[in-house]
Enzyme design. Structure first.
Site: not given
Length: 355
Positions: A28, A30-32, A34, A141
């Site tokens: 999991m 921040a934006f999705g 998996v 990143d």
């Protein structure tokens, strides 16, 4: 029209085409969310990333569009590749990529890495970065959890959602602190591809030592830890600091001398330490570039200049300064997805005709 199937994963509705079965949550972000799944078409295991509410704000829409464009453009053995993309009836976006068994963070927390694996992993990271940087892209990143590895030790860099154009006026505060280059901390602007080399150096050091090299509790502590090992930044680097507060803070620090990395990495071979010395340099202009690092004697067992490709063309960043409403981003996204499937179908047809 594709048939969609719904499943509940961690309280989230996953709405995917019937091509994919055996959904299992794997992570999991921040934006999705998996999940792993089986692709009925190819019988391969895949990763499916659901982008949460991609059209809820213009910022999220743009971020999703950027990640999609990058995944479509970047095609390299050491970069995660897109195998499918679709928008569900609920208007969520799903990226489908190859599935690799683990990531470098999990490997590093489970056991010490043997020398030949460290060498091979670093080689693949730098090979991927050479390609990415040649496309005019900075990852920004890079950290162990963004580096995927399979059982054959093949390595792929993922999570390009934060990646940005090479731009001398870059701003931001993005990568996980331990791996963040000092120029991001010090200036919050004017940085380039060298930030990824710093991050790769921190990852290299962590592979050698088995623990993070600069585990700062916050920005100030992080910078302090870096100077304990690498000394105070040179004056010409300090002069590039744009923020008055940051400048005062750096000038208030006690003067420190750079420590030889061989003192800290006593068990590492000299060539490994020498390469690390060239990656962890305060001045970005003096930091080694990916293609130079690939030619370093430490990586000689793997280095092959004929098999370290660069991008055929630069990534088109023209959309990046656009300040558009959600509906426009949505139309652009639909267009990119249609284009992806048309190109994919054309390539498949060409392959079938050629065989």
């Amino acid at each position: 029209m594709a048939e969609f199937v719904r499943a509940q994963i961690f309280g989230t509705t996953f709405e995917i085409t019937s091509r994919y079965t055996d959904l299992q949550p794997v992570g999991m972000g921040a934006f999705g969310l998996v999940c792993s799944a089986k692709d009925q078409l190819t019988s391969q295991a895949v990763a499916i990333k659901k982008i949460m509410k991609p059209f809820s704000t213009p910022v999220l829409s743009k971020r999703t569009y950027r990640e999609l464009k990058l995944l479509k453009h970047l095609r390299h053995e050491n970069i995660i590749s897109l195998s499918d993309i679709f928008i569900s009836p609920l208007e969520d976006i799903y990226f489908v990529t190859e599935l690799l068994g683990t990531d470098l963070h999990r490997l590093l927390t489970s056991r010490p890495l043997e020398k030949q694996f460290i060498q091979y992993f670093l080689y693949q990271i730098l090979r991927g970065l050479k390609y990415v940087h040649s496309a005019g892209v900075v990852h920004r990143d890079l950290k162990p959890s963004n580096i995927l590895v399979n059982e054959n030790c093949d390595l792929k860099i993922c999570d390009f959602g934060l990646a940005r154009i090479q731009d001398p006026q870059m701003t931001g505060y993005v990568s996980t602190r331990y791996y963040r280059a000092p120029e991001i901390m010090l200036t919050w602007q004017k940085y380039d591809v060298e930030v990824d080399i710093w991050s790769a150096g921190c990852i290299f050091a962590e592979m050698l030592e088995g623990k993070p090299l600069f585990p700062g509790k916050d920005h100030v502590n992080q910078f302090s830890i870096i100077t304990e090992l690498l000394g105070t930044p040179p004056d010409d680097v300090i002069q590039t600091i744009c923020s008055e507060n940051t400048l005062r803070f750096v000038q208030s620090l006690p003067k420190r001398e750079r420590q030889p990395l061989s003192n800290k990495f006593k068990n590492a071979e000299p060539q490994a330490v020498d390469l690390l010395e060239n990656m962890l340099v305060f001045d970005p202009k003096k930091r080694v570039r990916a293609e130079q690092a690939l030619a370093h004697p430490y990586l000689a067992p793997y280095h092959d200049p004929t098999d370290e490709p660069i991008a055929e063309e630069k990534f088109d960043w023209s959309f990046n300064d656009a300040d558009l409403p959600v509906d426009t981003w949505k139309i652009m996204m639909y267009s990119e997805i249609l284009d992806y499937h048309n190109v994919d179908a054309a390539a498949q047809e060409q392959e079938n005709n050629g065989s």
